[in-house]
Design an enzyme around this catalytic site. Structure first.
Site, mmCIF file in Angstrom:
data_model
loop_
_atom_site.group_PDB
_atom_site.id
_atom_site.type_symbol
_atom_site.label_atom_id
_atom_site.label_comp_id
_atom_site.label_asym_id
_atom_site.label_seq_id
_atom_site.Cartn_x
_atom_site.Cartn_y
_atom_site.Cartn_z
ATOM 1 N N ASN A 250 0.877 -1.171 0.000
ATOM 2 C CA ASN A 250 0.000 0.000 0.000
ATOM 3 C C ASN A 250 0.912 1.217 0.000
ATOM 4 O O ASN A 250 1.475 1.578 1.026
ATOM 5 C CB ASN A 250 -0.908 -0.018 1.228
ATOM 6 C CG ASN A 250 -1.820 1.200 1.301
ATOM 7 O OD1 ASN A 250 -1.821 2.042 0.415
ATOM 8 N ND2 ASN A 250 -2.583 1.289 2.371
ATOM 9 N N ARG B 261 -2.701 -2.215 -3.199
ATOM 10 C CA ARG B 261 -3.930 -1.475 -2.927
ATOM 11 C C ARG B 261 -3.931 -0.206 -3.776
ATOM 12 O O ARG B 261 -2.956 0.546 -3.787
ATOM 13 C CB ARG B 261 -4.015 -1.083 -1.451
ATOM 14 C CG ARG B 261 -5.248 -0.235 -1.149
ATOM 15 C CD ARG B 261 -5.112 0.505 0.148
ATOM 16 N NE ARG B 261 -6.286 1.335 0.407
ATOM 17 C CZ ARG B 261 -6.244 2.535 0.952
ATOM 18 N NH1 ARG B 261 -5.073 3.068 1.297
ATOM 19 N NH2 ARG B 261 -7.349 3.228 1.161
ATOM 20 N N HIS C 210 -13.170 2.414 0.824
ATOM 21 C CA HIS C 210 -13.169 1.296 1.779
ATOM 22 C C HIS C 210 -13.796 0.030 1.196
ATOM 23 O O HIS C 210 -14.225 -0.855 1.928
ATOM 24 C CB HIS C 210 -13.901 1.679 3.072
ATOM 25 C CG HIS C 210 -13.275 2.805 3.821
ATOM 26 N ND1 HIS C 210 -14.016 3.795 4.433
ATOM 27 C CD2 HIS C 210 -11.974 3.106 4.056
ATOM 28 C CE1 HIS C 210 -13.201 4.659 5.008
ATOM 29 N NE2 HIS C 210 -11.956 4.261 4.796
ATOM 30 N N GLY D 220 -12.763 4.661 11.193
ATOM 31 C CA GLY D 220 -11.387 4.922 11.583
ATOM 32 C C GLY D 220 -11.132 6.401 11.407
ATOM 33 O O GLY D 220 -12.059 7.216 11.467
ATOM 34 N N ASN D 221 -9.880 6.773 11.179
ATOM 35 C CA ASN D 221 -9.595 8.181 10.895
ATOM 36 C C ASN D 221 -10.353 8.629 9.652
ATOM 37 O O ASN D 221 -10.816 9.755 9.554
ATOM 38 C CB ASN D 221 -8.089 8.395 10.720
ATOM 39 C CG ASN D 221 -7.740 9.871 10.686
ATOM 40 O OD1 ASN D 221 -8.120 10.634 11.553
ATOM 41 N ND2 ASN D 221 -7.020 10.284 9.650
ATOM 42 N N GLY D 222 -10.473 7.712 8.682
ATOM 43 C CA GLY D 222 -11.425 7.844 7.587
ATOM 44 C C GLY D 222 -12.590 6.931 7.905
ATOM 45 O O GLY D 222 -12.392 5.845 8.437
ATOM 46 N N ARG E 186 -11.677 15.177 8.719
ATOM 47 C CA ARG E 186 -12.566 15.554 7.618
ATOM 48 C C ARG E 186 -13.937 15.918 8.161
ATOM 49 O O ARG E 186 -14.459 15.265 9.054
ATOM 50 C CB ARG E 186 -12.695 14.400 6.615
ATOM 51 C CG ARG E 186 -11.398 14.012 5.931
ATOM 52 C CD ARG E 186 -11.638 12.889 4.934
ATOM 53 N NE ARG E 186 -10.390 12.375 4.393
ATOM 54 C CZ ARG E 186 -10.057 11.088 4.386
ATOM 55 N NH1 ARG E 186 -10.889 10.176 4.878
ATOM 56 N NH2 ARG E 186 -8.913 10.702 3.867
ATOM 57 N N CYS F 173 -9.726 9.097 18.392
ATOM 58 C CA CYS F 173 -10.895 8.788 19.216
ATOM 59 C C CYS F 173 -10.502 8.424 20.644
ATOM 60 O O CYS F 173 -11.215 8.778 21.599
ATOM 61 C CB CYS F 173 -11.674 7.642 18.559
ATOM 62 S SG CYS F 173 -13.196 7.226 19.396
ATOM 63 N N ARG F 174 -9.392 7.745 20.818
ATOM 64 C CA ARG F 174 -8.967 7.348 22.162
ATOM 65 C C ARG F 174 -8.682 8.574 23.024
ATOM 66 O O ARG F 174 -9.096 8.641 24.197
ATOM 67 C CB ARG F 174 -7.726 6.454 22.070
ATOM 68 C CG ARG F 174 -7.986 5.119 21.409
ATOM 69 C CD ARG F 174 -6.703 4.427 21.003
ATOM 70 N NE ARG F 174 -6.008 5.180 19.960
ATOM 71 C CZ ARG F 174 -4.927 4.737 19.311
ATOM 72 N NH1 ARG F 174 -4.411 3.555 19.618
ATOM 73 N NH2 ARG F 174 -4.364 5.462 18.372
ATOM 74 N N GLY G 6 -14.432 1.308 14.944
ATOM 75 C CA GLY G 6 -15.531 0.359 14.984
ATOM 76 C C GLY G 6 -15.214 -0.899 15.768
ATOM 77 O O GLY G 6 -16.085 -1.479 16.423
ATOM 78 N N GLU H 190 -7.919 -5.979 5.205
ATOM 79 C CA GLU H 190 -7.767 -5.600 3.804
ATOM 80 C C GLU H 190 -6.592 -6.306 3.141
ATOM 81 O O GLU H 190 -6.663 -6.683 1.963
ATOM 82 C CB GLU H 190 -7.599 -4.082 3.704
ATOM 83 C CG GLU H 190 -8.838 -3.307 4.106
ATOM 84 C CD GLU H 190 -8.577 -1.836 4.327
ATOM 85 O OE1 GLU H 190 -9.026 -1.026 3.494
ATOM 86 O OE2 GLU H 190 -7.933 -1.496 5.342
#
Length: 401
Positions: A12, A91, A180, A210-212, A241, A284-285, A333, A385
Site C-alpha cells: 500500500n 492497494r 473502503h 477509523g480516521n477515515g 474531515r 478517538c482514544r 468500529g 484488507e
C-alpha cells in the site's frame, strides 16, 4: 524463518510511504509487516515487524520507494523468504468507473490508473510509484491491483449521480464512487459466515470507522449505497474531515476567512472533523479520555460522531429489503465500545438493544455480536484488507496453497 506456503507481498504505497505485509496464501495473518515512512526526507526509515512482534528499523538516508524495496528484498532474502514470494498485490484507492474488479498489472492497466490520478491526486500517483518499484525489485512476478472503489461500482445511477448538470458527469466524471471497498468485501464475507446468512439473500450495513470513516449498505453481497462520494470527504464525520456540510456554509466561510480553493480543501480535509469540533485531537482514544475528564468539546465531538453515523445508517437502510445486521469494523468500529453504544442508542427506533458486557468485551481483536437476545443484530467484525488483497492476487495469479 522459512515456510513452504507461497507468499503474497501486499503493498500500500503513498507519496512518501510504503506499507507492506507478507501474507501466506492459506492464512489471514501476515508473517511480516511494516512501514517505510518519510521517504525522500533525511529521516526516511523502514520498520519491519515479524509475527512475534519483533521489530527492526533501518534508516534509508533520504531514500525513496525504490530504496525501501531494495532494503525489503534484502531482508526477505536474509530470512529465507524471498524465493517464496509468488506475486505482488497492490492497494489502489481509486479506479474510477473503468475498474470494477481487481486486475493483473499491464501497460493498459497502468495507463488506466494514471487516468484516475485526477480523481485521487494524493493517492494514485504514489500507487504507481509503488508498482514500478515492485516491478524493478521483483522482475518476472505477476503484479495485481485491487481497487477500493471497485466494490461500489454496483451502485445504480440514481444513487451515484450528483444533482448537477449532466455534463459534469460526462465530461469530468463527477459522481459518487465510495471508498473502503476492499474492507467492505472482506467484512461482508465474514459477516455472512459469522451470522450464518444466506450469501444470496441478505441485507447488512457495514460501518468502517477509523480516521477515515464510511458506512455501506450491502444487499446480497453487492453494494447498493455508501456514504463517501467522489472523494473521501463526503458522509460521516471523520478524524480531520468534516463529512457532509452545506456547500453554502463553505462559500460563506471562504468569504469571511478570505480562503482560496486550496485553503478550503485544507480546512475541510485536515482541520475539521473530530479535531475541529474538539480542539483536542483527531484520535478517538484521546477524545474519550478527554470526555471522561469533563472536556465539553470532546464530549460534543463524540456525540456528533454517533448522531451523524446513526442518521446515515437510517438512510442506508432504505436501500435494503431488510436489515439483518449492522456491522462495526475499522480501528474505531472494532475498539470503541463507547461509540458503538452511543450509535445503537440513537437507533433504538429500530429496536436495537445493547448487550453491554458483550460490547465492552469486543475490543483489541475480539469480535462478536454486541446486541441482546431478541434485538436486531449488531456485530463487531475485524477487517483485514491485506488478506483480501492477497486472496485476489493469488486467484488472478493462479497461485494455490
Amino acid at each position: 524463518m522459512t515456510t513452504a506456503t507461497p507468499l503474497i507481498l501486499v503493498i500500500n504505497c503513498g507519496s512518501s510511504s510504503l506499507k507492506f505485509a507478507l501474507q501466506p496464501v492459506d492464512s489471514i495473518d501476515p508473517i511480516l509487516s511494516g512501514l517505510a515512512e518519510c521517504l525522500g526526507l533525511e529521516d526516511a526509515r523502514i520498520i519491519i515487524k515479524d509475527s512475534d512482534g519483533n521489530k527492526t528499523t533501518q534508516t534509508l538516508n533520504g531514500g525513496r520507494h525504490a530504496e525501501a524495496m531494495e532494503v525489503l528484498t534484502r531482508d526477505l532474502a536474509q530470512r529465507g523468504l524471498l524465493d517464496k514470494v509468488a506475486a505482488i498485490g497492490h492497494r489502489i484507492v481509486h479506479g474510477g468507473e473503468r475498474f470494477t474488479a481487481s486486475a493483473i498489472v499491464t501497460d493498459d492497466v497502468m495507463a488506466g490508473i494514471e487516468e484516475c490520478c485526477e480523481l485521487a491526486p494524493l493517492h494514485n500517483p504514489g500507487h504507481l510509484v509503488g508498482i514500478r518499484a515492485a516491478q524493478k525489485a521483483f522482475p518476472g512476478l505477476k503484479q495485481v491491483v485491487v481497487f477500493d472503489t471497485a466494490f461500489h461500482q454496483t451502485m445504480q445511477p440514481a444513487v451515484y449521480r450528483y444533482a448537477v448538470p449532466k455534463r459534469f458527469y460526462t465530461d469530468y466524471h463527477v459522481r459518487r464512487y465510495g471508498m473502503h471497498g476492499t474492507s467492505c468485501r472482506y467484512v461482508t464475507g465474514e459477516a455472512i459466515r459469522v451470522l450464518d446468512l444466506d450469501p444470496a439473500d441478505h441485507g447488512i450495513i457495514i460501518c468502517h470507522l477509523g480516521n477515515g470513516a464510511s458506512a455501506t449498505a450491502v444487499k446480497n453481497g453487492q453494494c447498493v449505497d455508501t456514504t463517501m462520494g467522489m472523494t473521501p470527504l463526503e458522509g460521516l464525520i471523520m478524524g480531520t474531515r468534516s463529512g457532509d456540510i452545506d456547500p453554502a456554509a463553505v462559500t460563506y466561510i471562504a468569504r469571511r476567512e478570505k480562503l482560496d480553493l486550496d485553503g478550503i480543501d485544507h480546512l475541510l480535509n485536515k482541520q475539521s472533523g473530530l479535531l475541529g469540533i474538539s480542539g483536542v485531537s483527531s484520535d478517538c482514544r484521546a477524545l474519550e479520555e478527554a470526555a471522561v475528564a469533563g472536556n465539553p468539546d470532546a464530549q460534543l465531538a463524540l456525540q456528533m460522531f454517533a448522531h451523524r453515523l446513526s442518521r446515515l445508517i437510517g438512510g442506508l437502510a432504505t436501500s435494503l429489503d431488510r436489515l439483518d445486521a449492522i456491522v462495526f469494523t475499522g480501528g474505531i468500529g472494532e475498539n470503541s465500545s463507547l461509540l458503538r453504544a452511543k450509535t445503537l442508542e440513537h437507533l433504538r427506533i429500530f429496536g436495537f438493544k445493547l448487550d453491554a458486557a458483550a460490547n465492552d468485551a469486543a475490543i483489541r481483536g475480539k469480535a462478536g455480536v454486541i446486541t441482546a437476545a431478541g434485538s436486531p443484530v449488531a456485530v463487531v467484525v475485524n477487517t483485514n484488507e491485506e488478506c483480501m488483497i492477497a486472496r485476489d492476487t493469488a486467484e488472478l495469479a493462479g497461485i494455490q496453497a
